[in-house]
Motif scaffolding. Structure first.
Motif, mmCIF file in Angstrom:
data_model
loop_
_atom_site.group_PDB
_atom_site.id
_atom_site.type_symbol
_atom_site.label_atom_id
_atom_site.label_comp_id
_atom_site.label_asym_id
_atom_site.label_seq_id
_atom_site.Cartn_x
_atom_site.Cartn_y
_atom_site.Cartn_z
ATOM 1 N N ALA A 37 9.419 -5.036 7.874
ATOM 2 C CA ALA A 37 9.427 -6.497 7.961
ATOM 3 C C ALA A 37 9.604 -7.124 6.578
ATOM 4 C CB ALA A 37 8.138 -6.986 8.603
ATOM 5 N N ILE A 38 8.952 -6.560 5.580
ATOM 6 C CA ILE A 38 9.110 -7.063 4.213
ATOM 7 C C ILE A 38 10.534 -6.817 3.729
ATOM 8 C CG2 ILE A 38 8.377 -6.696 1.816
ATOM 9 C CD1 ILE A 38 5.559 -6.158 2.949
ATOM 10 N N GLY A 39 11.108 -5.691 4.107
ATOM 11 C CA GLY A 39 12.493 -5.404 3.745
ATOM 12 C C GLY A 39 13.455 -6.420 4.328
ATOM 13 N N TRP A 40 13.270 -6.760 5.602
ATOM 14 C CA TRP A 40 14.136 -7.769 6.222
ATOM 15 C C TRP A 40 13.923 -9.138 5.600
ATOM 16 C CZ3 TRP A 40 18.350 -6.422 8.294
ATOM 17 C CH2 TRP A 40 18.458 -5.250 9.030
ATOM 18 N N LEU A 41 12.684 -9.438 5.209
ATOM 19 C CA LEU A 41 12.414 -10.698 4.519
ATOM 20 C C LEU A 41 13.141 -10.735 3.174
ATOM 21 C CD1 LEU A 41 10.824 -13.378 4.354
ATOM 22 C CD2 LEU A 41 9.004 -12.063 3.250
#
Length: 85
Positions: A37-41
């Motif tokens: 999720a942090i990567g997509w953010l």
């Protein structure tokens, strides 16, 4: 400066999404779902920075080219290091 931030966010986001996927070969265990999720953010912020820096068409193209470079080179680097299964 914004281009360097966009590139760094793209590399970080692409790396996190890759390391959280089931096809990665760098680690024995996957990163947690929060890392994905942090990567997509990070990729979303990178897209915003690329578009702010270069415009809509060129910014999205730059994002996709850099993301492709990350996602294609990481498996080859794992193979070259001897990590790949």
């Amino acid at each position: 400066m914004i281009t360097i931030c966009a590139l760094a966010l793209c590399l970080l986001g692409g790396g996190l999404v890759f390391l959280a996927s089931s096809r990665q070969t760098w680690r024995r265990t996957l990163l947690p779902v929060a890392a994905r999720a942090i990567g997509w953010l990070c990729l979303g912020l990178s897209a915003w920075a690329w578009i702010a820096s270069a415009g809509l068409g060129a910014g999205l193209s730059a994002l996709l080219v850099n993301l492709m470079l990350v996602w294609v080179s990481l498996p080859y680097l794992a193979w070259w290091r001897g990590v790949a299964r």
